[in-house]
Design an enzyme around this catalytic site. Structure first.
Site: not given
Length: 247
Positions: A156-157
């Site tokens: 996600y990051a």
């Protein structure tokens, strides 16, 4: 309350029926914008929000489409321009978050996040770069997790770090057009996207990360968006970490 600087301006908010997206829509409506409320799957929620806005004297429409589908999003931009005469602000809040350690992440989940978070942001930014009027603003969404590097948030990051890179380069590419391009990077915010699947102990731990010792609220994030959308004409090519002081 509407202001003379924003009354008459038009905004398209992707993910506008979601937690942060809805708060952004309501904040921009309060500032006098006409708003296209985009939804991916929850048509009823978007239409309910539009009805609420109309009942209070605001101007809004609901438009659907997959943010990663360039044809669907071109249609969304077309519908917004047809309804309101143009577009001044595009806010791209649409995104998904699937958590797992990198070592065990399903590659199907990686592809899903890539499609929505990276391709979707690219499609929307590309259209906005060609359609937003002079004096306008493009606002994408990153996350404070790009700084805090919490376990299980790796993919996600990474997807949001890509959004930051896209955003900051687009700001330089639009030189001379008087269009600002920025990213907002919220910290832990009390939305279904954030709260889903987390136990109370995890939520409490994340709450304590900020010196203010609370979760952000969607309205906190919407304030930053409103600033970038309207008065912040000298803020450009930046990622604004809206997280209550979390590292």
């Amino acid at each position: 309350m509407s202001t003379s600087t924003t009354t008459g301006r038009v905004a398209l908010v992707t993910g506008g029926s979601g937690g942060i997206g809805q708060a952004v829509v309501e904040r921009l409506i309060a500032d006098g914008y006409s708003v296209a409320v985009h939804y991916a799957g929850n048509k009823a929620k978007a239409e309910t929000l539009v009805e609420k806005i109309a009942a209070s004297g605001g101007s809004a429409i609901a438009i659907g489409g997959d943010v990663a589908d360039e044809n669907a999003m071109q249609a969304a931009f077309d519908q917004t321009e047809t309804a309101f005469g143009g577009i001044d602000v595009v806010v791209n809040t649409a995104g998904i978050m699937l958590l797992s350690p990198i070592a065990t992440l399903s590659l199907d989940d990686l592809d899903r996040m890539h499609r929505t978070n990276i391709r979707g942001s690219f499609v929307v930014s590309q259209l906005a770069a060609n359609r937003v009027r002079t004096g306008g603003a493009i606002i994408n969404f990153s996350t404070s997790i790009t700084r805090t590097e919490l376990p299980s948030y790796g993919a996600y990051a990474a997807s949001k770090a890509a959004v930051e890179a896209l955003t900051l380069i687009l700001a330089r590419e639009l030189r001379g057009k008087d269009i600002t391009v920025n990213a907002v990077a919220p910290g832990p915010t009390a939305t279904p996207l954030f709260l889903d699947g987390k136990d109370e102990a995890t939520i409490e731990r994340l709450t304590k990360m900020a010196p203010l010792e609370r979760l952000g609220q969607p309205e906190d994030i919407a304030e930053t968006v409103a600033f970038l959308a309207g008065p912040a004409r000298w803020v450009n090519g930046q990622t604004i970490f809206t997280n209550g002081g979390m590292a």
